[in-house]
Write an enzyme that holds these catalytic residues in place. Structure first.
Site, PDB file in Angstrom:
ATOM      1  N   SER A 180       0.924  -1.044  -0.145  1.00 19.89           N
ATOM      2  CA  SER A 180      -0.081  -0.123  -0.074  1.00 19.89           C
ATOM      3  C   SER A 180       0.839   1.265   0.305  1.00 19.89           C
ATOM      4  O   SER A 180       2.116   1.292   0.259  1.00 19.89           O
ATOM      5  CB  SER A 180      -0.858   0.041   1.100  1.00 19.89           C
ATOM      6  OG  SER A 180      -1.564  -1.294   1.401  1.00 19.89           O
TER       7      SER A 180
HETATM    8  N1  SAM Z   1      -0.416  -5.116   4.129  1.00 20.15           N
HETATM    9  C1  SAM Z   1       0.365  -5.426   2.966  1.00 20.15           C
HETATM   10  C2  SAM Z   1       1.682  -5.099   3.356  1.00 20.15           C
HETATM   11  O1  SAM Z   1       2.122  -4.342   4.023  1.00 20.15           O
HETATM   12  O2  SAM Z   1       2.492  -5.082   2.113  1.00 20.15           O
HETATM   13  C3  SAM Z   1      -0.416  -5.118   1.852  1.00 20.15           C
HETATM   14  C4  SAM Z   1      -1.576  -5.851   1.480  1.00 20.15           C
HETATM   15  S1  SAM Z   1      -2.167  -5.795  -0.031  1.00 20.15           S
HETATM   16  C5  SAM Z   1      -2.821  -4.354  -0.392  1.00 20.15           C
HETATM   17  C6  SAM Z   1      -3.518  -6.946   0.344  1.00 20.15           C
HETATM   18  C7  SAM Z   1      -3.180  -8.329   0.436  1.00 20.15           C
HETATM   19  O3  SAM Z   1      -4.316  -9.229   0.840  1.00 20.15           O
HETATM   20  C8  SAM Z   1      -2.673  -9.259  -0.682  1.00 20.15           C
HETATM   21  O4  SAM Z   1      -1.337  -9.730  -0.573  1.00 20.15           O
HETATM   22  C9  SAM Z   1      -3.721 -10.425  -0.843  1.00 20.15           C
HETATM   23  O5  SAM Z   1      -3.009 -11.555  -1.320  1.00 20.15           O
HETATM   24  C10 SAM Z   1      -4.346 -10.384   0.626  1.00 20.15           C
HETATM   25  N2  SAM Z   1      -5.362 -11.129   0.748  1.00 20.15           N
HETATM   26  C11 SAM Z   1      -6.672 -11.042  -0.229  1.00 20.15           C
HETATM   27  N3  SAM Z   1      -7.543 -11.603   0.541  1.00 20.15           N
HETATM   28  C12 SAM Z   1      -7.094 -12.452   1.677  1.00 20.15           C
HETATM   29  C13 SAM Z   1      -7.868 -13.337   2.377  1.00 20.15           C
HETATM   30  N4  SAM Z   1      -9.090 -13.621   2.485  1.00 20.15           N
HETATM   31  N5  SAM Z   1      -6.971 -13.455   3.343  1.00 20.15           N
HETATM   32  C14 SAM Z   1      -5.568 -13.190   3.480  1.00 20.15           C
HETATM   33  N6  SAM Z   1      -5.071 -12.306   2.673  1.00 20.15           N
HETATM   34  C15 SAM Z   1      -5.915 -11.833   1.755  1.00 20.15           C
END
Ligand code: SAM
Length: 221
Positions: free
Chosen positions: A64
């Site tokens: 993000s």
């Molecule tokens: N917090 C992260 C960082 O510091 O880099 C960025 C997160 S990114 C915007 C969103 C993440 O949520 C992605 O890696 C995606 O694969 C994950 N995601 C989506 N659905 C999910 C779920 N049901 N459970 C866990 N992770 C999930």
């Protein structure tokens, strides 16, 4: 660009976020200075890590934008010793920042196995190996083994607030979650659990843009 150049640029970004009133507290500023974003992106993106925009990470996901992470961490009002679950580990960056704010082991859950590896490697290199636990699974169901949580921070956009996340909060605990449409438009909700019956008070903090939360209580694949 060598590490001192990267860090100088990172410091400048943190100062700008503070000047703009996005970083409000000394503790969030300190965490940002301790955990520079360039340590959590692939080599080819390091020189862009100080740019206040999302950047690509493996599996078509994103790390993000710094302002978004700062907004959520300020809203989270983290304090030392709090038990925190992050949903959406991605690069591991936000989880390391959370660790710096609570100084207690942090659990972060990620559904994409390649990203579990990516986050673990980044965290190990940055010195957070035993401080942040990256779990492979569907975070829309929360992570019951370590519940109840003081805070749950979801970094992917959901169609609605997942019930299990409310259940896994302590009374008085807080969930931050983007809720809205599948494609990059949601509203950032602050959900406070009021009682054991899972009644909540919800505050809307306005428009945000996240990748979708995919899972049983999120969007279907
Ligand atoms: N917090 C992260 C960082 O510091 O880099 C960025 C997160 S990114 C915007 C969103 C993440 O949520 C992605 O890696 C995606 O694969 C994950 N995601 C989506 N659905 C999910 C779920 N049901 N459970 C866990 N992770 C999930």
């Amino acid at each position: 660009m060598d590490e001192s150049d990267l860090y100088r640029k990172w410091m400048r970004l943190v100062e700008n976020l503070e000047r703009e009133g996005i970083i409000k507290s000394e503790k969030v500023k300190r965490a940002f200075l301790r955990v520079p974003r360039y340590k959590f992106v692939s080599d080819r993106y390091k020189e862009y890590a100080h740019v206040d925009e999302p950047l690509p990470i493996p599996a078509g996901q994103t790390i993000s934008a710094p302002h978004m992470v700062a907004i959520m961490l300020e809203l989270a009002e983290l304090e030392g010793g709090m038990n925190v679950l992050e949903v959406g580990a991605g690069s591991g960056w936000n989880a390391a920042l959370i660790y710096e704010l609570v100084k207690r082991e942090v659990y972060t859950i990620e559904r994409v196995s390649d990203l579990v590896e990516f986050a673990r490697k980044n965290l190990e290199r940055a010195g957070y190996k035993d401080k942040v636990h990256v779990i492979w699974g569907d975070g829309s169901k929360g992570y019951p083994p370590n519940a109840p949580y003081d805070r749950i921070i979801v970094t992917a956009g959901a169609p609605k607030v997942p019930e299990p996340l409310i259940e896994q909060l302590k009374v008085g605990g807080k969930l931050l979650i983007p809720v809205g449409s599948y494609h990059l438009w949601q509203e950032l909700l602050e959900v406070i659990k009021l009682d054991e019956d899972n009644n909540t008070k919800i505050k809307n903090h306005g428009g945000v843009a996240f990748v979708p939360l995919i899972g049983e209580h999120g969007w279907r694949e």
